[in-house]
Design an enzyme around this catalytic site. Structure first.
Site, PDB file in Angstrom:
ATOM      1  N   CYS A   8       0.834  -1.212   0.000  1.00  0.00           N
ATOM      2  CA  CYS A   8       0.000   0.000   0.000  1.00  0.00           C
ATOM      3  C   CYS A   8       0.865   1.257   0.000  1.00  0.00           C
ATOM      4  CB  CYS A   8      -0.923  -0.056   1.226  1.00  0.00           C
ATOM      5  SG  CYS A   8      -1.575   1.521   1.801  1.00  0.00           S
ATOM      6  N   CYS A  33       0.243   3.912   2.681  1.00  0.00           N
ATOM      7  CA  CYS A  33       0.704   3.440   3.994  1.00  0.00           C
ATOM      8  C   CYS A  33       2.177   3.767   4.183  1.00  0.00           C
ATOM      9  CB  CYS A  33       0.511   1.924   4.127  1.00  0.00           C
ATOM     10  SG  CYS A  33      -1.202   1.395   4.013  1.00  0.00           S
TER      11      CYS A  33
END
Ligand SMILES: [Zn+2]
Length: 146
Positions: free
Chosen positions: A69, A72
């Site tokens: 991700c 993230c």
């Protein structure tokens, strides 16, 4: 009477009782002697999550993330900076939802990153999407106090 808070050790999992007034004095674990706070988010698996979300008297702020991700990764240094500001009144942890799919499913995490705040096993609040450090700190303090 001095209020004592139960604080699990991030290293050996021992349950320490720390007087609330001493929380800011860099307390060490009574069993292993290591620092109870390192101004760093803890990497939590299911057992670690249950320990710090349910057996602690400190709120636990969790970053549900995954290695694939992008947002993230962008938020990771902000979350670390937030840990330095929020400890010792709030504990910060990270749950890799790819390595711990059970936790992601249990809390019905549909998008990442998602931040969720827990106290005594109860979820107090959650928010999805990457946030800068200042916003993480403000959001966590507002919901931990409420
Ligand atoms: Zn310890």
């Amino acid at each position: 009477m001095t209020a004592a808070l139960q604080v699990p050790c991030p290293h050996c999992s021992a349950l320490n009782r720390v007087p609330a007034a001493r929380l800011g004095d860099a307390p060490n674990c009574g069993r292993c002697g290591k620092a109870l706070f390192n101004a760093q988010p803890l990497a939590l698996d299911a057992a670690g999550f249950d320990l710090h979300a349910s057996r602690s008297d400190l709120p636990l702020l969790v970053d549900f993330w995954a290695p694939w991700c992008g947002p993230c990764k962008v938020m990771a240094p902000h979350f670390e900076a937030a840990a330095a500001q929020l400890e010792p009144s709030i504990r910060l942890g990270k749950v890799d939802t790819q390595a711990n799919p059970g936790l992601g499913a249990r809390f019905d995490i549909r998008s990442i990153p998602t931040l969720a705040l827990f106290l005594h096993g109860r979820e107090l609040a959650r928010m999805s999407g990457a946030m800068p450090a200042g916003e993480i700190v403000r959001w966590a303090r507002a919901h931990a106090a409420g």
